[in-house]
Write a protein that holds these residues in place. Structure first.
Motif, mmCIF file in Angstrom:
data_model
loop_
_atom_site.group_PDB
_atom_site.id
_atom_site.type_symbol
_atom_site.label_atom_id
_atom_site.label_comp_id
_atom_site.label_asym_id
_atom_site.label_seq_id
_atom_site.Cartn_x
_atom_site.Cartn_y
_atom_site.Cartn_z
ATOM 1 N N GLY A 66 0.772 -1.219 0.000
ATOM 2 C CA GLY A 66 0.000 0.000 0.000
ATOM 3 C C GLY A 66 0.812 1.281 0.000
ATOM 4 N N VAL A 67 0.412 2.220 -0.848
ATOM 5 C CA VAL A 67 1.113 3.501 -0.928
ATOM 6 C C VAL A 67 0.975 4.270 0.373
ATOM 7 N N ALA A 68 -0.195 4.223 0.993
ATOM 8 C CA ALA A 68 -0.410 4.954 2.242
ATOM 9 C C ALA A 68 0.495 4.448 3.355
ATOM 10 N N TYR A 69 0.873 3.177 3.293
ATOM 11 C CA TYR A 69 1.734 2.597 4.319
ATOM 12 C C TYR A 69 3.093 3.303 4.357
ATOM 13 N N LEU A 70 3.534 3.827 3.226
ATOM 14 C CA LEU A 70 4.783 4.573 3.160
ATOM 15 C C LEU A 70 4.560 6.080 3.154
ATOM 16 N N ALA A 71 3.523 6.541 2.470
ATOM 17 C CA ALA A 71 3.341 7.972 2.271
ATOM 18 C C ALA A 71 2.940 8.686 3.556
ATOM 19 N N VAL A 72 2.053 8.094 4.347
ATOM 20 C CA VAL A 72 1.542 8.779 5.539
ATOM 21 C C VAL A 72 2.613 8.936 6.616
ATOM 22 N N PRO A 73 3.351 7.887 7.009
ATOM 23 C CA PRO A 73 4.394 8.106 8.031
ATOM 24 C C PRO A 73 5.469 9.097 7.594
ATOM 25 N N VAL A 74 5.836 9.062 6.319
ATOM 26 C CA VAL A 74 6.843 10.012 5.830
ATOM 27 C C VAL A 74 6.317 11.434 5.906
ATOM 28 N N LEU A 75 5.034 11.642 5.636
ATOM 29 C CA LEU A 75 4.448 12.982 5.748
ATOM 30 C C LEU A 75 4.480 13.483 7.175
ATOM 31 N N VAL A 76 4.207 12.609 8.117
ATOM 32 C CA VAL A 76 4.247 13.004 9.532
ATOM 33 C C VAL A 76 5.654 13.439 9.926
ATOM 34 N N ALA A 88 14.333 26.960 4.586
ATOM 35 C CA ALA A 88 15.019 27.773 3.577
ATOM 36 C C ALA A 88 14.076 28.736 2.883
ATOM 37 N N ASN A 89 12.818 28.357 2.724
ATOM 38 C CA ASN A 89 11.844 29.233 2.069
ATOM 39 C C ASN A 89 11.062 30.093 3.049
ATOM 40 N N VAL A 90 11.228 29.824 4.324
ATOM 41 C CA VAL A 90 10.483 30.536 5.367
ATOM 42 C C VAL A 90 8.980 30.488 5.040
ATOM 43 N N ASP A 91 8.541 29.354 4.623
ATOM 44 C CA ASP A 91 7.131 29.135 4.307
ATOM 45 C C ASP A 91 6.823 27.684 4.666
ATOM 46 N N PHE A 92 5.828 27.493 5.521
ATOM 47 C CA PHE A 92 5.558 26.153 6.051
ATOM 48 C C PHE A 92 5.202 25.178 4.924
ATOM 49 N N LEU A 93 4.292 25.549 4.050
ATOM 50 C CA LEU A 93 3.854 24.654 3.002
ATOM 51 C C LEU A 93 4.979 24.301 2.041
ATOM 52 N N SER A 94 5.733 25.302 1.644
ATOM 53 C CA SER A 94 6.814 25.075 0.697
ATOM 54 C C SER A 94 7.927 24.231 1.308
ATOM 55 N N ASP A 95 8.263 24.524 2.574
ATOM 56 C CA ASP A 95 9.321 23.759 3.227
ATOM 57 C C ASP A 95 8.906 22.310 3.462
ATOM 58 N N VAL A 96 7.673 22.105 3.889
ATOM 59 C CA VAL A 96 7.199 20.738 4.125
ATOM 60 C C VAL A 96 7.092 19.981 2.802
ATOM 61 N N ALA A 97 6.646 20.653 1.743
ATOM 62 C CA ALA A 97 6.530 19.990 0.448
ATOM 63 C C ALA A 97 7.892 19.526 -0.056
ATOM 64 N N TRP A 98 8.892 20.381 0.065
ATOM 65 C CA TRP A 98 10.233 19.983 -0.378
ATOM 66 C C TRP A 98 10.776 18.830 0.471
ATOM 67 N N THR A 99 10.624 18.933 1.766
ATOM 68 C CA THR A 99 11.130 17.889 2.663
ATOM 69 C C THR A 99 10.388 16.574 2.447
ATOM 70 N N TYR A 100 9.080 16.665 2.252
ATOM 71 C CA TYR A 100 8.292 15.461 2.017
ATOM 72 C C TYR A 100 8.730 14.766 0.730
ATOM 73 N N ALA A 101 8.997 15.540 -0.311
ATOM 74 C CA ALA A 101 9.473 14.952 -1.567
ATOM 75 C C ALA A 101 10.833 14.282 -1.373
ATOM 76 N N MET A 102 11.701 14.901 -0.602
ATOM 77 C CA MET A 102 13.029 14.336 -0.380
ATOM 78 C C MET A 102 12.955 13.061 0.456
ATOM 79 N N TYR A 103 12.155 13.064 1.524
ATOM 80 C CA TYR A 103 12.013 11.876 2.362
ATOM 81 C C TYR A 103 11.307 10.746 1.601
ATOM 82 N N LEU A 104 10.253 11.094 0.872
ATOM 83 C CA LEU A 104 9.472 10.072 0.188
ATOM 84 C C LEU A 104 10.263 9.405 -0.928
ATOM 85 N N GLU A 105 11.121 10.162 -1.568
ATOM 86 C CA GLU A 105 11.931 9.571 -2.629
ATOM 87 C C GLU A 105 12.899 8.528 -2.090
#
Length: 259
Positions: free
Chosen positions: A181-191, A200-217
């Motif tokens: 399941g994708v959620a089995y990996l995607a949800v814990p990584v998002l948390v 670096a962007n001083v923006d919560f959404l942008s910083d979390v999106a970048w970090t989430y992409a890096m962790y999920l990859e």
């Protein structure tokens, strides 16, 4: 003496008749045997030739990738170390480009994990959300002006194209997902990304999106590797068959992560 000579004469008269009445092989049977013998002599050589041709094609693709990388480095990097970020993105795009060749041109999707494709779609979408709104995570050289955005967008387009091919019904020879399941990996990584991320962007959404992409990859290839293992275990001692371009796809993604 007369009885013996009479028998000999009788046998001599029967012998030509038996030779004349013996069944002779027809022209079609002889032609079939000739074609079969030619096929048996040529078939062992045909398979190595096809394998060598496929290997040469893959070598040419990798050579083209490294040549394009050198050109981009020469004209857009300026010798900056941040070019490695663009180089890794180009390696990922090259890997998904090979999947496009396999799925849309050769019409084969065996051994491709749908879950891995879904995870990489999330990776590319989140990364584009971050780099399109802010510039904190972009390369400092000229490749960060437009090339990095273009490479990430092309990678997303390639991934969506392979996903469409995997769900193309009878048009393609597809393989079911690995049921990991994708959620089995995607949800814990998002948390983890929500609570542990840079600013670096001083923006919560942008910083979390970048970090989430890096962790999920970092974990996106797990379903693909699990599918390889499942295919190997189901072969029951026989040699597991993995599509050559799929193996090169995994190698390209691993190279991108290494860079």
């Amino acid at each position: 003496m007369n009885f013996t000579s009479h028998n000999v004469g009788t046998m001599a008269s029967i012998a030509p008749v038996s030779r004349a009445t013996a069944p002779q092989p027809s022209h079609q049977q002889s032609l079939y045997s000739t074609m079969q013998s030619q096929h048996m002599t040529r078939s062992p050589l045909a398979k190595p030739n096809l394998q060598m041709r496929a290997l040469n094609q893959n070598v040419l693709m990798w050579a083209g990738f490294f040549t394009a990388s050198l050109l981009v480095y020469s004209f857009l990097s300026g010798g900056s170390f941040s070019f490695l970020l663009t180089y890794g993105a180009m390696a990922r795009m090259f890997g998904f480009g090979m999947l496009i060749v396999q799925a849309l041109i050769r019409r084969r999707t065996e051994g491709i994990s749908v879950e891995t494709l879904h995870l990489y779609c999330l990776v590319f979408v989140c990364r584009l959300v971050s780099i399109c709104r802010h510039e904190g995570y972009l390369p400092y050289d000229k490749s960060g002006d437009w090339l990095y955005h273009l490479v990430e967008a092309a990678s997303l387009a390639f991934t969506l194209g392979v996903l469409w091919a995997c769900g193309g019904g009878d048009k393609f020879s597809s393989t079911k997902g690995s049921r990991y399941g994708v959620a089995y990996l995607a949800v814990p990584v998002l948390v983890v990304a929500v609570f542990i991320h840079p600013n670096a962007n001083v923006d919560f959404l942008s910083d979390v999106a970048w970090t989430y992409a890096m962790y999920l990859e970092s974990v996106a290839l797990i379903p693909q590797l699990r599918l390889f293992r499942k295919s190997s275990s189901s072969s029951r001692g026989a040699a597991a068959r993995v599509e050559l371009l799929t193996a090169h796809f995994v190698a390209a993604l691993g190279f991108g992560r290494l860079v």
